[in-house]
Enzyme design. Structure first.
Site, mmCIF file in Angstrom:
data_model
loop_
_atom_site.group_PDB
_atom_site.id
_atom_site.type_symbol
_atom_site.label_atom_id
_atom_site.label_comp_id
_atom_site.label_asym_id
_atom_site.label_seq_id
_atom_site.Cartn_x
_atom_site.Cartn_y
_atom_site.Cartn_z
ATOM 1 N N HIS A 1 -72.119 52.095 -7.632
ATOM 2 C CA HIS A 1 -72.373 51.925 -6.199
ATOM 3 C C HIS A 1 -71.155 51.283 -5.540
ATOM 4 O O HIS A 1 -70.665 50.241 -6.009
ATOM 5 C CB HIS A 1 -73.549 50.969 -5.970
ATOM 6 C CG HIS A 1 -74.872 51.443 -6.493
ATOM 7 N ND1 HIS A 1 -75.871 51.934 -5.682
ATOM 8 C CD2 HIS A 1 -75.382 51.484 -7.757
ATOM 9 C CE1 HIS A 1 -76.941 52.251 -6.410
ATOM 10 N NE2 HIS A 1 -76.664 51.984 -7.683
ATOM 11 N N HIS B 1 -73.692 55.985 -12.782
ATOM 12 C CA HIS B 1 -73.122 55.977 -11.426
ATOM 13 C C HIS B 1 -72.719 54.567 -11.044
ATOM 14 O O HIS B 1 -73.282 53.592 -11.545
ATOM 15 C CB HIS B 1 -74.119 56.546 -10.407
ATOM 16 C CG HIS B 1 -75.449 55.863 -10.421
ATOM 17 N ND1 HIS B 1 -76.430 56.163 -11.348
ATOM 18 C CD2 HIS B 1 -75.959 54.884 -9.640
ATOM 19 C CE1 HIS B 1 -77.493 55.412 -11.120
ATOM 20 N NE2 HIS B 1 -77.230 54.614 -10.095
HETATM 21 P P1 AMP Z 1 -79.786 53.033 -9.461
HETATM 22 O O1 AMP Z 1 -80.985 52.238 -9.108
HETATM 23 O O2 AMP Z 1 -78.565 52.238 -9.730
HETATM 24 O O3 AMP Z 1 -80.121 54.023 -10.549
HETATM 25 O O4 AMP Z 1 -79.418 53.828 -8.170
HETATM 26 C C1 AMP Z 1 -79.867 55.099 -7.863
HETATM 27 C C2 AMP Z 1 -79.527 55.275 -6.421
HETATM 28 O O5 AMP Z 1 -79.671 56.649 -6.150
HETATM 29 C C3 AMP Z 1 -80.413 54.503 -5.455
HETATM 30 O O6 AMP Z 1 -79.610 53.631 -4.688
HETATM 31 C C4 AMP Z 1 -81.046 55.611 -4.611
HETATM 32 O O7 AMP Z 1 -81.143 55.246 -3.264
HETATM 33 C C5 AMP Z 1 -80.097 56.763 -4.816
HETATM 34 N N1 AMP Z 1 -80.656 58.077 -4.687
HETATM 35 C C6 AMP Z 1 -81.825 58.535 -5.217
HETATM 36 N N2 AMP Z 1 -82.002 59.819 -4.873
HETATM 37 C C7 AMP Z 1 -80.925 60.195 -4.139
HETATM 38 C C8 AMP Z 1 -80.532 61.396 -3.499
HETATM 39 N N3 AMP Z 1 -81.274 62.504 -3.524
HETATM 40 N N4 AMP Z 1 -79.353 61.400 -2.812
HETATM 41 C C9 AMP Z 1 -78.579 60.301 -2.768
HETATM 42 N N5 AMP Z 1 -78.909 59.128 -3.349
HETATM 43 C C10 AMP Z 1 -80.059 59.072 -4.027
#
Ligand code: AMP
Length: 146
Positions: A110, A108
């Site tokens: 951001h 993903h």
């Molecule tokens: P990363 O640390 O780059 O893997 O980012 C994962 C992101 O997913 C974090 O910024 C979390 O806040 C976000 N996240 C985790 N669970 C959910 C969810 N259920 N809906 C939306 N975002 C989420």
């Protein structure tokens, strides 16, 4: 794990479940290859995640074509999200591997809109209020609709 090793893809990860519609999210965009939704722990208003439909743990596991499609959507959405929330700039972040801060092992990107003088909250910090997220999603979708 060595730097170039990629963890096995878990089809039950939280983003895979969102793609299957098994858990809800504040979706703002979807096409045949990608989906975008608001981060539940936003660093700023409008913090969006763009994910691939191709199952890939990280940047090193995706096909070149899948990566092209992902980044094309990031490039398309970011200015519109920026406009929707009245931001001055956009930070794009992408983490590979738990040591680098990746918490969800499904590739993903951001999109974090930045307003001058407004602090950026920590990565994966506090959960946002669901009503506020819903309102932000509506604002962004209105701009995307044109
Ligand atoms: P990363 O640390 O780059 O893997 O980012 C994962 C992101 O997913 C974090 O910024 C979390 O806040 C976000 N996240 C985790 N669970 C959910 C969810 N259920 N809906 C939306 N975002 C989420």
């Amino acid at each position: 794990m060595a730097d170039n090793d990629v963890a096995a893809y878990d089809p039950q990860n939280i983003f895979a479940k969102m793609l299957k519609g098994e858990i809800p999210c504040h979706k703002i965009y979807e096409d045949g290859d990608t989906m975008a939704f608001l981060d539940i722990m936003p660093r700023t208003e409008g913090h969006t995640l763009v994910i691939t439909k191709e199952p890939a743990v990280d940047l090193f596991a995706i096909s070149a074509q899948g990566l092209d499609k992902l980044m094309a959507v990031v490039q398309k959405l970011a200015p519109q999200i920026k406009a929707a929330v009245g931001a001055d700039g956009v930070m794009i972040q992408q983490f590979n591997g738990e040591a680098a801060g990746q918490t969800v092992l499904h590739l993903h990107v951001h999109i974090v809109p930045i307003k001058e003088g407004v602090p950026v909250k920590p990565h994966a910090g506090d959960m946002a209020n669901a009503d506020e997220l819903a309102a932000t999603a509506e604002k962004i979708k209105a701009v995307l609709k044109g």
